[in-house]
Design a protein around this motif. Structure first.
Motif, short mmCIF file in Angstrom:
data_model
loop_
_atom_site.label_atom_id
_atom_site.label_comp_id
_atom_site.label_asym_id
_atom_site.label_seq_id
_atom_site.Cartn_x
_atom_site.Cartn_y
_atom_site.Cartn_z
N SER A 7 0.84 -1.19 0.00
CA SER A 7 0.00 0.00 0.00
C SER A 7 0.88 1.24 0.00
O SER A 7 2.09 1.17 0.14
N VAL A 8 0.25 2.40 -0.17
CA VAL A 8 1.00 3.65 -0.16
C VAL A 8 1.67 3.82 1.19
O VAL A 8 1.05 3.70 2.24
N SER A 9 2.96 4.09 1.18
CA SER A 9 3.74 4.06 2.40
C SER A 9 3.72 5.40 3.12
O SER A 9 3.60 6.45 2.52
N ASN A 10 3.87 5.34 4.44
CA ASN A 10 4.02 6.54 5.23
C ASN A 10 5.44 7.06 5.21
O ASN A 10 5.72 8.15 5.69
N CYS A 11 6.37 6.26 4.68
CA CYS A 11 7.76 6.67 4.58
C CYS A 11 7.90 7.66 3.43
O CYS A 11 7.35 7.46 2.37
N SER A 12 8.63 8.73 3.64
CA SER A 12 8.83 9.70 2.57
C SER A 12 10.22 10.29 2.67
O SER A 12 10.86 10.26 3.70
N SER A 13 10.70 10.85 1.53
CA SER A 13 12.02 11.45 1.52
C SER A 13 12.10 12.59 2.50
O SER A 13 13.11 12.79 3.16
N SER A 14 11.06 13.40 2.61
CA SER A 14 11.12 14.55 3.50
C SER A 14 11.25 14.15 4.96
O SER A 14 11.81 14.86 5.77
N GLU A 15 10.76 12.95 5.31
CA GLU A 15 10.86 12.50 6.69
C GLU A 15 12.27 12.02 7.01
O GLU A 15 12.76 12.19 8.11
N SER A 16 12.94 11.41 6.02
CA SER A 16 14.17 10.69 6.35
C SER A 16 15.43 11.33 5.81
O SER A 16 16.51 11.03 6.27
N LEU A 17 15.32 12.19 4.81
CA LEU A 17 16.51 12.80 4.25
C LEU A 17 16.67 14.20 4.83
O LEU A 17 16.02 15.14 4.41
N GLY A 18 17.55 14.31 5.80
CA GLY A 18 17.63 15.55 6.53
C GLY A 18 18.08 16.73 5.69
O GLY A 18 17.78 17.87 6.02
N SER A 19 18.82 16.52 4.58
CA SER A 19 19.36 17.64 3.83
C SER A 19 18.81 17.74 2.42
O SER A 19 19.31 18.51 1.62
N THR A 20 17.79 16.99 2.09
CA THR A 20 17.26 17.03 0.74
C THR A 20 16.47 18.31 0.49
O THR A 20 15.62 18.67 1.27
N SER A 21 16.75 18.99 -0.62
CA SER A 21 15.98 20.18 -0.96
C SER A 21 14.64 19.77 -1.55
O SER A 21 14.38 18.60 -1.77
N ASP A 22 13.78 20.77 -1.82
CA ASP A 22 12.46 20.45 -2.35
C ASP A 22 12.45 20.40 -3.86
O ASP A 22 11.39 20.25 -4.47
N LEU A 23 13.61 20.48 -4.52
CA LEU A 23 13.64 20.53 -5.96
C LEU A 23 14.42 19.38 -6.60
O LEU A 23 14.13 19.01 -7.73
N VAL A 24 15.40 18.86 -5.93
CA VAL A 24 16.25 17.82 -6.51
C VAL A 24 16.52 16.73 -5.49
O VAL A 24 16.46 16.97 -4.28
N PRO A 25 16.82 15.51 -5.95
CA PRO A 25 17.19 14.45 -5.00
C PRO A 25 18.43 14.85 -4.21
O PRO A 25 19.29 15.58 -4.70
N GLY A 26 18.52 14.36 -2.99
CA GLY A 26 19.69 14.65 -2.17
C GLY A 26 20.87 13.77 -2.52
O GLY A 26 22.01 14.07 -2.19
N CYS A 27 20.61 12.67 -3.20
CA CYS A 27 21.62 11.69 -3.59
C CYS A 27 22.00 11.94 -5.04
O CYS A 27 21.13 11.94 -5.92
N ILE A 28 23.28 12.20 -5.33
CA ILE A 28 23.67 12.52 -6.70
C ILE A 28 23.94 11.24 -7.50
O ILE A 28 24.19 10.18 -6.94
N ASP A 29 23.87 11.36 -8.80
CA ASP A 29 24.03 10.22 -9.71
C ASP A 29 25.44 10.21 -10.27
O ASP A 29 25.81 11.07 -11.07
N LEU A 30 26.24 9.23 -9.84
CA LEU A 30 27.61 9.07 -10.35
C LEU A 30 27.71 7.82 -11.21
O LEU A 30 28.80 7.26 -11.38
N SER A 31 26.58 7.38 -11.76
CA SER A 31 26.58 6.12 -12.52
C SER A 31 27.36 6.22 -13.82
O SER A 31 27.68 5.20 -14.44
N THR A 32 27.69 7.45 -14.26
CA THR A 32 28.50 7.60 -15.48
C THR A 32 29.97 7.34 -15.23
O THR A 32 30.75 7.21 -16.17
N GLY A 33 30.36 7.28 -13.95
CA GLY A 33 31.77 7.05 -13.63
C GLY A 33 32.59 8.31 -13.47
O GLY A 33 33.82 8.25 -13.35
#
Length: 335
Positions: A7-33
């Protein structure tokens, strides 16, 4: 690693990511190497689910990554090793290793610690029921506790139902987090493949896992905050976020990232500040939504050119940017 009809979870990024802004993910993408954003002088810790440590060139890939970004500790889940395998078979040059095997068919965890870093195995903190290894490392006179945990997918067996298995995990992880919380260390990290966590995805829309509602509150109650908000496993049309990183002090976190995949899992990376510098203060922009021109905003929404791309991530980015443009045009800044 099956998707569940949760079901739809009560867990959310805003609850658990202390430094995440409201516009972009707090975790950056380094998958390109491109690792130019990684400060190699920090305490850099990564995690990979490798689906067999001795399969093909996975060990060499991990060792190469460790050298490239000067990884302090490398956490591994699903090593698929047993006690008949000699340590020399899974050695990474320049690293010491602590491990807990299961069988060649599944499970197993390991921590590789760079050989210039003093450490002790924190056996008293390790759960006897979970696949869990914990070490205390010392960097610049500070002690950091680092744990790796692997939780297999929920499955019914002849001995117990999937629901009973979930309940058993929740009980065990609560006890383990209690011990880790009481442990004296400057910062504490828990990394691993937990087979839940879709609820942490920044953009949402993932299928959800059976423990997405019940497990995150337990971590929060024990003061552990989850830092990964991008999917970490993609296989066919299945996308999920199950490789998690929990930390008890978000102020120490300089960077979190998703790394190039090995097997069918992306890696995760967290960098902790071990230097004397302080992170620059976060700039917060506030808007006066009470005086916004809402009629003009509503009139422009039907004219937005959205959803022209077939890729769901690009469509989400288009919508986000369109709404930002409307905000900047019709909403005044407070400061």
């Amino acid at each position: 690693m099956m998707d569940d009809n949760g079901s739809v979870s009560n867990c959310s990024s805003s609850e658990s990511l202390g430094s995440t802004s409201d516009l972009v993910p707090g975790c950056i993408d380094l998958s390109t190497g491109d690792y130019s954003s990684v400060n190699t002088n920090l305490l850099n810790v990564s995690h990979y689910n490798v689906n067999s440590l001795t399969c093909r060139t996975k060990l060499e890939q991990i060792g190469s990554l460790g050298r490239q970004i000067n990884l302090s500790v490398i956490a591994i889940s699903e090593t698929k090793l047993d006690d008949n395998i000699q340590d020399s078979v899974f050695t990474i040059p320049g690293y010491n290793v602590e491990y807990k095997h299961r069988t060649r068919k599944g499970g197993g965890v390991a921590l590789y610690i760079r050989d210039d870093i003093p450490y002790v195995r924190a056996s008293k903190l390790e759960s006897k029921e979970l696949e869990h290894v914990s070490v205390d490392v010392t960097v610049k006179t500070k002690k950091f506790d680092i744990s790796v945990i692997y939780r297999p997918p929920s499955r019914s067996t002849p001995d117990q139902s999937a629901a009973a298995e979930d309940n058993k995990f929740l009980s065990n992880i609560e006890k383990t987090l209690g011990k880790l919380r009481s442990h004296r260390a400057s910062s504490k990290l828990i990394l691993g493949d937990f087979n839940f966590g879709d609820c942490y995805d920044f953009y949402g829309g993932l299928n959800g896992k059976s423990l997405d509602d019940r497990a995150p509150p337990i971590f929060l109650e024990k003061d552990f905050y989850q830092m990964v908000d991008r999917p970490t496993r993609k296989i066919g049309n299945s996308v999920s976020l199950i490789d998690l990183v929990f930390v008890n002090k978000t102020d120490d976190v300089v960077l979190t990232a998703v790394l190039p995949p090995i097997a069918d899992h992306s890696g995760t990376l967290i960098s902790l500040n071990t230097l004397s510098f302080k992170k620059p203060p976060k700039v917060i922009t506030l808007y006066d939504y009470d005086t916004a021109d809402w009629e003009a905003i509503e009139s422009e929404i039907p004219n937005l050119s959205l959803f022209q791309d077939t890729d769901v991530d690009l469509r989400a980015n288009q919508l986000t940017q369109a709404l930002i443009d409307l905000r900047d045009k019709y909403v005044c800044l407070l400061y």
